[in-house]
Design an enzyme around this catalytic site. Structure first.
Site, mmCIF file in Angstrom:
data_model
loop_
_atom_site.group_PDB
_atom_site.id
_atom_site.type_symbol
_atom_site.label_atom_id
_atom_site.label_comp_id
_atom_site.label_asym_id
_atom_site.label_seq_id
_atom_site.Cartn_x
_atom_site.Cartn_y
_atom_site.Cartn_z
ATOM 1 N N ASN A 92 0.792 -1.162 0.194
ATOM 2 C CA ASN A 92 0.128 0.088 -0.100
ATOM 3 C C ASN A 92 0.886 1.440 0.066
ATOM 4 O O ASN A 92 0.516 2.097 -0.791
ATOM 5 C CB ASN A 92 -0.850 0.090 1.134
ATOM 6 N N GLU A 93 1.934 1.313 0.854
ATOM 7 C CA GLU A 93 2.962 2.558 0.786
ATOM 8 C C GLU A 93 3.534 2.374 -0.511
ATOM 9 O O GLU A 93 3.678 3.698 -1.282
ATOM 10 C CB GLU A 93 3.870 2.065 1.564
ATOM 11 N N LEU A 94 3.883 1.539 -1.024
ATOM 12 C CA LEU A 94 4.427 1.564 -2.618
ATOM 13 C C LEU A 94 3.526 1.893 -3.422
ATOM 14 O O LEU A 94 3.893 2.922 -4.474
ATOM 15 C CB LEU A 94 4.780 0.146 -2.982
#
Length: 141
Positions: A92-94
């Site tokens: 999700n961060e990526l």
């Protein structure tokens, strides 16, 4: 035309970036080793770095605070480790990092491969749709 000093004193002026660097990493793989040393090194050089200090349970959704920190960081350092792609949180961060990179005047994204071969990471199915975008304009280290 306003002088630089009057512009800087303007109450509506705010810098584009709140953080110099955002660290994206798999907690269990690198927090107490590489990432902690990298964070301290950046901090000691006066580089304002965001590192999420909360240890999150698997499956937790990405927080608004974290999304905002990604948006407000000039550079995103993604530390790809053996288990990075197994974390929904990391993925999700990526996704958010790559969205920010694609915006006009977006951030710089620098991949770091920690104890993995870059070609192994490149072919993980969870990352395949994001890595082609990362390779444009970024040297793989």
């Amino acid at each position: 035309m306003a002088s630089a000093s009057s512009f800087a004193s303007n109450s509506q002026y705010c810098p584009r970036w709140k953080y110099d660097v955002f660290l994206s990493f798999r907690d269990a793989d690198t927090r107490d080793t590489f990432t902690s040393h990298l964070y301290e090194g950046l901090k000691n050089r006066g580089i304002f770095t965001f590192q999420d200090d909360k240890r999150l349970e698997q499956g937790d959704s990405i927080s608004e605070e974290l999304l905002k920190a990604i948006e407000e960081s000039q550079v995103a350092l993604i530390i790809f480790s053996k288990n990075y792609a197994t974390s929904r949180w990391c993925l999700n961060e990526l996704v958010k990092i790559m969205e920010c990179k694609e915006e006009e005047n977006g951030q710089t994204v620098i991949p770091i491969f920690y104890d993995v071969d870059p070609s192994n990471v490149r072919y993980q199915s969870a990352l395949q749709k994001h890595l082609p975008n990362m390779n444009r304009g970024i040297r793989m280290m």
